[in-house]
Design a protein around this motif. Structure first.
Motif, PDB file in Angstrom:
ATOM      1  N   ASP A 116       0.832  -1.205   0.000  1.00 41.95           N
ATOM      2  CA  ASP A 116       0.000   0.000   0.000  1.00 41.95           C
ATOM      3  C   ASP A 116       0.868   1.256   0.000  1.00 41.95           C
ATOM      4  O   ASP A 116       1.937   1.307   0.611  1.00 41.95           O
ATOM      5  CB  ASP A 116      -0.896   0.040   1.243  1.00 41.95           C
ATOM      6  N   TYR A 119      -1.614   8.763   0.152  1.00 41.79           N
ATOM      7  CA  TYR A 119      -1.483  10.152  -0.286  1.00 41.79           C
ATOM      8  C   TYR A 119      -2.663  10.953   0.251  1.00 41.79           C
ATOM      9  O   TYR A 119      -3.527  10.446   0.956  1.00 41.79           O
ATOM     10  CB  TYR A 119      -1.420  10.225  -1.819  1.00 41.79           C
ATOM     11  N   ILE A 169      -5.956   8.828   0.705  1.00 40.23           N
ATOM     12  CA  ILE A 169      -5.954   8.105  -0.568  1.00 40.23           C
ATOM     13  C   ILE A 169      -5.093   6.862  -0.403  1.00 40.23           C
ATOM     14  O   ILE A 169      -3.927   6.956   0.001  1.00 40.23           O
ATOM     15  CB  ILE A 169      -5.401   8.982  -1.705  1.00 40.23           C
ATOM     16  N   ARG A 171      -3.405   3.766  -2.374  1.00 41.72           N
ATOM     17  CA  ARG A 171      -3.028   3.179  -3.660  1.00 41.72           C
ATOM     18  C   ARG A 171      -2.736   1.707  -3.411  1.00 41.72           C
ATOM     19  O   ARG A 171      -1.797   1.349  -2.716  1.00 41.72           O
ATOM     20  CB  ARG A 171      -1.786   3.883  -4.191  1.00 41.72           C
ATOM     21  N   LYS A 175      -4.918   0.267  -7.978  1.00 40.49           N
ATOM     22  CA  LYS A 175      -6.216   0.930  -7.889  1.00 40.49           C
ATOM     23  C   LYS A 175      -6.207   1.922  -6.723  1.00 40.49           C
ATOM     24  O   LYS A 175      -5.348   1.855  -5.848  1.00 40.49           O
ATOM     25  CB  LYS A 175      -7.335  -0.102  -7.726  1.00 40.49           C
ATOM     26  N   TYR A 176      -7.181   2.824  -6.721  1.00 42.24           N
ATOM     27  CA  TYR A 176      -7.201   3.907  -5.735  1.00 42.24           C
ATOM     28  C   TYR A 176      -8.529   3.937  -4.986  1.00 42.24           C
ATOM     29  O   TYR A 176      -9.609   3.830  -5.584  1.00 42.24           O
ATOM     30  CB  TYR A 176      -6.962   5.252  -6.425  1.00 42.24           C
ATOM     31  N   GLY A 239     -12.003   4.617  -7.028  1.00 41.02           N
ATOM     32  CA  GLY A 239     -11.533   5.278  -8.253  1.00 41.02           C
ATOM     33  C   GLY A 239     -12.173   4.702  -9.515  1.00 41.02           C
ATOM     34  O   GLY A 239     -13.158   5.257  -9.994  1.00 41.02           O
ATOM     35  N   THR A 241      -9.086   4.601 -10.904  1.00 39.83           N
ATOM     36  CA  THR A 241      -7.847   5.320 -11.213  1.00 39.83           C
ATOM     37  C   THR A 241      -7.770   6.578 -10.363  1.00 39.83           C
ATOM     38  O   THR A 241      -8.771   7.049  -9.819  1.00 39.83           O
ATOM     39  CB  THR A 241      -7.783   5.709 -12.692  1.00 39.83           C
ATOM     40  N   LEU A 242      -6.580   7.153 -10.258  1.00 38.14           N
ATOM     41  CA  LEU A 242      -6.440   8.382  -9.478  1.00 38.14           C
ATOM     42  C   LEU A 242      -7.207   9.549 -10.103  1.00 38.14           C
ATOM     43  O   LEU A 242      -7.848  10.314  -9.364  1.00 38.14           O
ATOM     44  CB  LEU A 242      -4.972   8.735  -9.293  1.00 38.14           C
ATOM     45  N   TYR A 594      -0.390  10.574 -11.530  1.00 42.07           N
ATOM     46  CA  TYR A 594      -1.771  10.943 -11.868  1.00 42.07           C
ATOM     47  C   TYR A 594      -2.083  10.553 -13.305  1.00 42.07           C
ATOM     48  O   TYR A 594      -3.143  10.000 -13.599  1.00 42.07           O
ATOM     49  CB  TYR A 594      -1.961  12.445 -11.662  1.00 42.07           C
TER      50      TYR A 594
END
Length: 790
Positions: A116, A119, A169, A171, A175-176, A239, A241-242, A594
């Motif tokens: 992991d 953010y 956040i 990660r 995936k986010y 997400g 995605t981010l 990003y």
């Protein structure tokens, strides 16, 4: 408030679930409500004894719906499981360890995976990635609450700081996931709970003391999100995605309203500017040195004895006349406005506020008194709609002098040496913690309303020191009182990136540093690093070295002027990014991951000295003292145009770049079309209809974008007074064909040119041969170009 002490997890009793889905602890039964929206956002709300009211004023835009497709959330049998649309587990709790209670405190717990990364977290001065961090969310007055070694050199970095956004956040496996506590009370997070005891032992999440040889056998820890009090409300965003996650979060908390174009210009400030004479001298210097500038700022010395909403008659005998003359020159005057009101009978602002019963109370029901610049001071209670209405009227009257923006400071709230625990809200009925973190939010909300009352058809620009979840709807944020050193230059990048991912895209630091004496080398490096930050304001402290661009000699002036001018050349591009945030929630400044995925050779997740400005510009500035060269990561299966050399470089690799006084590592992504301002180098005016489209295509292929413009000032765009254009460029051999389509025309037709590199032999625009014309505006870099017109 103990900033580095947290509710300890072993003191929490983890709840069981009864047949009706309620949570039960020895203190009682609590209702658990789970709802979902079709955007892939889930809400878990817990209510009951002690947690009956949610004190949040964030005003989140969440619309529950019954969805059948997409991610799924299961909260049953004492366990939490979040699955993606394919059924894969994204996030889960251990059995019987999902939600815990310890008196008024609450905590959510999730299993952490070894790979992991973390953010967000709003404003933190502790780096880009947050693994292994335990932190609190409580707005502080950093210089008042921490020692100098912490806020000057980051040893250790102060935490918490000015802005509290308890948003994490995660990660995980590419995936986010986003986790937001919608709780304005004192909150905390831990990303891998491990505690060292006297640096000899560690404690696992169950609280068992382990000898040193067993530490390596610990599980990878847990993720905790909790609060010392307040109703537990957790939002979970998928997400995957981010960019998708960021858009969802930004729309949940509210996008940033389109700013006036002048807010995206260059701003000059110093504690010590106090008079109309100071401002006219600044204006003359900017004119003399041919530096475009939009904002001239006033710190506390312009006021009469630091009384808010006043001008010292000695320094401003006719403030409206002085401000009008500066406005006519294209310079906006932006004064500081503090929330503290001098506690003084006969002072009209105080008397009107007292009559409106607008001030915070102490536990005795009397006006709470703090000690700030005017001396003994009272504070508006922004939790009350009536107090916000009173404040907005005061702001509107003040703005009638011709003021179109304000600098909202000291709203942490800072009360000087007076303990603010005795500052109560809601006519004294609510304890301080209920609105402490939201204080600046309410001030910004009321101030924005006041400016719109004074100037109904002009967008205001507010810059605020503190904030909370959703503050970006009302104000930009500057990252508070920093210092003139390379530590702050480097860390401002990660700070602004995490703020941008946490719903505050309009933010930036004091360029060149507020405290201490900047140096010629530092101010050059800072301008080269920050010239495209959403906020570019040079601000310095009284009794430090003056740091206006012309104070360092001709060679430094040349560099600083170059990058200020380059900002104005790129202002239409920045303006598009703000339009994208308002409409879609898209990020402005972005970390490399990003837009690009990690590769085995180029892990992007911990790169904190590079960033993207929108999708097309990559910056890799020099942010270490006396650094002579640096590695630059060029991500993705694309090519990058080096504006310093005019050469294309293949991406997906790292290169080494040498330091250069006048240049900074700046790269344009292949297949980009950048809208540039067609203005003379010293011109700060904004006319979005006159634009130069610079096309970057390294080989045969296509590029496309959309460009929108309006008057850059009013709210007319919201009623259709904007023009939106689709542009496509096709390169075949050495011929470039440009085609445009008007998608909406409410602000007139665009007057555009096209700029290319010199390898382009011919250009066609909408089927007609284009002719070469003289270029307008400063060049982006050290390469030859051609400009074409239909």
């Amino acid at each position: 408030m103990h900033f580095h002490k947290y509710p300890y997890i072993s003191n929490f009793e983890f709840a069981s679930t009864d047949a009706k889905g309620n949570l039960k602890t020895s203190l009682g039964s609590y209702s658990l409500k789970v709802s979902a929206s079709d955007e892939g956002i889930f809400h878990l709300g817990i209510s009951g004894k002690g947690w009956k009211v949610n004190d949040s004023q964030a005003g989140l835009s969440f619309k529950p719906s019954s969805i059948s497709a997409g991610p799924k959330l299961e909260v049953s049998k004492n366990r939490f499981i979040l699955r993606d649309s394919d059924g894969e587990v994204l996030l889960e709790s251990a059995p019987r360890r999902f939600f815990g209670q310890c008196g008024d405190a609450s905590v959510f717990e999730f299993i952490k995976e070894k790979a992991d990364a973390f953010y967000g977290m709003g404003e933190k001065w502790t780096g880009l990635e947050h693994s292994g961090k335990t932190t609190k969310f409580w707005n502080t007055d950093v210089w008042g609450d921490f020692n100098a070694e912490a806020y000057v050199n980051g040893r250790p970095a102060p935490d918490p700081v000015y802005v509290s956004i308890p948003y994490l956040i995660i990660r995980r496996r590419g995936k986010y996931i986003g986790l937001l506590l919608d709780n304005p009370h004192s909150t905390f997070m831990s990303t891998g709970f491990k505690v060292a005891i006297a640096e000899q032992m560690e404690v696992n999440p169950e609280g068992e003391l382990l000898a040193e040889e067993l530490v390596s056998k610990l599980s990878d820890g847990r993720i905790h999100l909790g609060a010392e009090s307040g109703q537990p409300n957790l939002f979970i965003l998928v997400g995957p995605t981010l960019p998708e996650l960021t858009r969802k979060f930004q729309n949940l908390v509210g996008t940033t309203p389109r700013p006036p174009a002048w807010a995206l210009g260059y701003h000059q400030c110093r504690w010590g500017y106090e008079s109309a004479r100071d401002l006219f001298e600044l204006d003359a210097h900017f004119t003399k040195h041919e530096i475009p500038a939009d904002g001239l700022w006033l710190d506390i010395d312009y006021m009469r004895g630091y009384r808010v909403f006043t001008f010292d008659a000695k320094h401003f005998p006719d403030p409206a006349d002085a401000i009008s003359k500066l406005n006519a020159k294209g310079r906006r005057v932006i004064p500081i406005i503090d929330p503290g009101v001098k506690w003084e009978k006969g002072y009209d602002v105080y008397e009107r506020g007292r009559k409106a019963d607008a001030f915070c109370k102490n536990p005795q029901g009397l006006e709470y008194i703090g000690l700030v610049w005017p001396g003994q001071t009272v504070f508006p209670d922004f939790s009350l709609p009536s107090a916000r209405q009173w404040w907005s009227k005061e702001v509107a009257d003040f703005a009638s002098h011709g003021i179109h923006g304000a600098w909202l400071d000291m709203n942490d709230p800072s009360t000087g040496p007076a303990d603010n625990d005795q500052m109560c809200f809601d006519h004294g009925k609510k304890s301080h913690e209920t609105y402490h973190n939201q204080y600046a939010f309410g001030m910004a909300q009321a101030s924005r309303e006041g400016f719109i009352k004074a100037h109904p058809d002009q967008r205001p620009f507010l810059l605020c020191r503190s904030g909370s979840t959703g503050s970006g709807r009302h104000t930009a944020i500057w990252t508070g009182d920093n210092y003139s050193n390379y530590h702050h230059l480097k860390t401002c990048i990660s700070t602004t990136l995490n703020l941008a991912l946490s719903g505050i895209p309009f933010n930036g630091p004091d360029a060149a540093g507020f405290g201490g004496d900047t140096t010629p080398e530092l101010i050059q490096d800072w301008y080269k690093a920050g010239f495209l930050f959403p906020v570019l304001r040079n601000h310095s402290m009284k009794d430090t070295r003056k740091q206006e661009p012309w104070m360092f000699g001709p060679a430094v002036l040349k560099v600083l002027r170059k990058y200020v001018r380059l900002r104005y050349r790129l202002r239409p591009y920045l303006y598009q990014l703000f339009i994208g945030n308002e409409l879609e929630g898209e990020a402005i400044l972005r970390p490399l991951f990003y837009d690009f995925a990690d590769t085995k050779g180029l892990p992007l997740g911990k790169i904190d000295d590079q960033f993207l400005v929108g999708p097309s510009i990559l910056q890799a500035p020099f942010v270490q003292e006396k650094q002579t060269q640096r590695d630059v990561v060029l991500p993705g299966r694309t090519r990058w145009f080096d504006i310093s050399t005019g050469k294309w470089i293949d991406g997906g690799r790292s290169i080494t770049v040498k330091a250069d006084r006048e240049n900074t590592p700046l790269y344009i992504r292949d297949a980009s079309i950048l809208p540039l301002a067609r203005v003379s180098p010293a011109d700060n005016t904004f006319d979005g209809s006159k634009v130069d489209f610079h096309v970057f295509l390294s080989r045969a292929g296509t590029a496309g974008t959309e460009y929108e413009f309006d008057d850059g000032l009013s709210f007319a765009y919201a009623k259709g007074a904007y023009t939106r254009l689709a542009i496509e460029a096709k390169l075949s051999r050495n011929t470039l064909r440009i085609s445009t389509e008007t998608l909406h025309e409410g602000a007139g037709a665009p007057d555009f040119t096209v700029t290319t590199t010199t390898d382009i032999a011919t250009v066609e625009i909408n089927g007609k041969a284009a002719r070469k014309v003289k270029a307008q505006g400063v060049p982006l870099g050290n390469y030859k170009t051609q400009t074409w017109r239909a």
